[in-house]
Design an enzyme around this catalytic site. Structure first.
Site, mmCIF file in Angstrom:
data_model
loop_
_atom_site.group_PDB
_atom_site.id
_atom_site.type_symbol
_atom_site.label_atom_id
_atom_site.label_comp_id
_atom_site.label_asym_id
_atom_site.label_seq_id
_atom_site.Cartn_x
_atom_site.Cartn_y
_atom_site.Cartn_z
ATOM 1 N N ARG A 1 -28.853 -22.411 -20.451
ATOM 2 C CA ARG A 1 -28.515 -20.980 -20.514
ATOM 3 C C ARG A 1 -28.016 -20.705 -21.932
ATOM 4 O O ARG A 1 -26.992 -21.267 -22.357
ATOM 5 C CB ARG A 1 -27.435 -20.642 -19.484
ATOM 6 C CG ARG A 1 -26.805 -19.298 -19.732
ATOM 7 C CD ARG A 1 -25.999 -18.787 -18.575
ATOM 8 N NE ARG A 1 -26.861 -18.371 -17.501
ATOM 9 C CZ ARG A 1 -26.464 -17.605 -16.473
ATOM 10 N NH1 ARG A 1 -25.225 -17.175 -16.404
ATOM 11 N NH2 ARG A 1 -27.309 -17.258 -15.527
ATOM 12 N N HIS B 1 -34.905 -14.012 -17.787
ATOM 13 C CA HIS B 1 -34.183 -14.785 -16.759
ATOM 14 C C HIS B 1 -35.209 -15.164 -15.678
ATOM 15 O O HIS B 1 -35.204 -14.621 -14.576
ATOM 16 C CB HIS B 1 -33.057 -13.919 -16.192
ATOM 17 C CG HIS B 1 -32.008 -14.671 -15.435
ATOM 18 N ND1 HIS B 1 -32.046 -16.039 -15.239
ATOM 19 C CD2 HIS B 1 -30.863 -14.236 -14.808
ATOM 20 C CE1 HIS B 1 -30.990 -16.409 -14.538
ATOM 21 N NE2 HIS B 1 -30.261 -15.331 -14.259
ATOM 22 N N GLN C 1 -34.231 -16.145 -12.061
ATOM 23 C CA GLN C 1 -33.858 -14.964 -11.288
ATOM 24 C C GLN C 1 -35.109 -14.213 -10.850
ATOM 25 O O GLN C 1 -35.223 -13.777 -9.692
ATOM 26 C CB GLN C 1 -32.962 -14.055 -12.152
ATOM 27 C CG GLN C 1 -32.415 -12.864 -11.409
ATOM 28 C CD GLN C 1 -31.414 -13.269 -10.349
ATOM 29 O OE1 GLN C 1 -30.442 -13.936 -10.632
ATOM 30 N NE2 GLN C 1 -31.651 -12.883 -9.097
ATOM 31 N N ASP D 1 -28.752 -4.018 -12.437
ATOM 32 C CA ASP D 1 -28.031 -5.132 -13.066
ATOM 33 C C ASP D 1 -26.906 -4.508 -13.896
ATOM 34 O O ASP D 1 -26.873 -3.293 -14.119
ATOM 35 C CB ASP D 1 -29.001 -5.951 -13.946
ATOM 36 C CG ASP D 1 -28.336 -7.169 -14.594
ATOM 37 O OD1 ASP D 1 -27.257 -7.594 -14.124
ATOM 38 O OD2 ASP D 1 -28.887 -7.688 -15.590
ATOM 39 N N CYS E 1 -28.913 -8.911 -9.342
ATOM 40 C CA CYS E 1 -28.871 -10.356 -9.598
ATOM 41 C C CYS E 1 -27.455 -10.912 -9.527
ATOM 42 O O CYS E 1 -27.283 -12.109 -9.370
ATOM 43 C CB CYS E 1 -29.493 -10.648 -10.966
ATOM 44 S SG CYS E 1 -28.624 -9.819 -12.313
ATOM 45 N N ARG F 1 -31.476 -18.113 -4.956
ATOM 46 C CA ARG F 1 -31.487 -18.851 -6.230
ATOM 47 C C ARG F 1 -31.649 -20.343 -5.951
ATOM 48 O O ARG F 1 -32.385 -21.052 -6.637
ATOM 49 C CB ARG F 1 -30.181 -18.598 -7.016
ATOM 50 C CG ARG F 1 -30.045 -17.214 -7.609
ATOM 51 C CD ARG F 1 -31.071 -16.935 -8.708
ATOM 52 N NE ARG F 1 -30.970 -17.861 -9.820
ATOM 53 C CZ ARG F 1 -30.134 -17.732 -10.837
ATOM 54 N NH1 ARG F 1 -29.320 -16.698 -10.907
ATOM 55 N NH2 ARG F 1 -30.117 -18.611 -11.834
#
Ligand code: CP
Ligand code: NVA
Length: 314
Positions: free
Chosen positions: A109, A136, A139, A231, A271, A299
């Site tokens: 990340r 992402h 996701q 988001d 998310c 996830r």
């Protein structure tokens, strides 16, 4: 031997996306059934290790990859931002080559997308993008899995994304284009997705029957939506813009009044982490249309599929 990185949903073919979704569904139901199925699953990545590099905080990504690895029989090693100091304490090429001598895969990340690309270039083990400022993909795959489970199809589903044209929207654009969904986004002027991502998604959409439409007005985008997605208005790394963004994005809040314009059986996605009272109200986040926690659970299942696919070299 080729290694299978997972850096962007745009790198995959539609068939790869469907294969990953099928695998995620199979792993999820096998794990839930318990018993021998779990034992079989624990053989899939037996004794494999995953190095997890974090330049930013995380709850879902960190815990779901860690638990996912242990359910598959392997183990994950968490490397905190202050430990590795990627590109500061040592160069990315050096860190990638050293880690590759110890672990069987890397999840990273990062702030700059270039950093995860550089890791993938230099690592001799597969690299999974656990979020960059650009996208992402873990996701995005999770979101497709969630919609597929809830709606029993992806093709033709209308997803309205309301809010910031950020990393999460970029992966949704690629994901929707891969599976023939209709993605409609409403973002404030100057906060839309990158033009090159939109263009690439539209090109991918030609083959799959997907469509991409961009608006500034949330009420236009949300009309007749099957799924509504939002988001945070301020992504990690943009904290100094938070006050200004809160003002600009106020009309983009997902609340009961806005949601009333969508389809009656609309599902709501985020998310997470959510900034309740900003991009989403408590009533919507905790209401009957919320898919938030099923989405968060997925996830784990989507990433187990990514891990299994990445560790099986061709
Ligand atoms: N959605 C997501 O990536 O959450 P974390 O930042 O907690 O990992
Ligand atoms: N857009 C958000 C997603 C967090 C999971 C961020 O980058 O902070």
């Amino acid at each position: 031997m080729t290694k299978r990185d997972f850096l962007s949903l745009a790198d995959l073919k539609p068939a790869d996306v469907h294969e990953l979704l099928d695998l995620a569904l199979a792993l999820k139901s096998q794990w839930r059934a318990g018993g021998q199925g779990c034992e079989t699953q624990r053989q899939r990545l037996a004794d494999k290790t995953l190095g997890m590099i974090f330049q930013k905080p995380s709850l879902r990504t960190r815990v779901s990859f860690d638990v996912g690895m242990s359910q598959l029989g392997g183990r994950a090693i968490y490397l905190a931002p202050e430990e590795i100091r990627l590109g500061e304490r040592e160069s990315i090429p050096d860190a990638a080559r050293v880690l590759s001598r110890y672990v069987d895969g890397i999840m990273a990340r990062v702030f700059s997308h270039e950093d995860v690309l550089a890791l993938a270039r230099w690592a001799t083990v597969p690299v999974i993008n656990g979020l960059s400022d650009f996208n992402h993909p873990c996701q995005g795959l999770t979101d497709l899995l969630t919609i597929l489970e809830k709606r029993d199809r992806l093709e033709g589903v209308k997803l309205a994304y309301i809010g910031d044209g950020n990393n999460v929207l970029h992966s949704l654009l690629y994901g929707a284009a891969q599976v023939g969904m209709h993605l409609v986004a409403a973002t404030p002027e100057g906060y839309g997705p990158l033009a090159e991502v939109v263009q690439q998604a539209k090109t991918m959409a030609v083959d799959t029957g997907a469509s991409i439409e961009l608006f500034h007005e949330p009420r236009e985008a949300i009309r007749d939506a099957d799924v509504v997605y939002t988001d945070t208005w301020t992504s990690m790394g943009q904290e100094e813009e938070a006050t200004r963004r809160r003002q600009i994005f106020r009309p983009y809040q997902i609340n009961e009044a806005l949601l009333a314009l969508a389809n009656r059986d609309v599902g709501v996605m985020h998310c997470l982490p959510a900034h309740r009272g900003e991009e989403i109200t408590d009533e919507v986040a905790d209401g009957p249309q919320s898919w938030l926690f099923d989405q968060a659970e997925n996830r784990l299942h989507a990433q187990k599929a990514i891990l299994v696919a990445s560790y099986s070299t061709s």
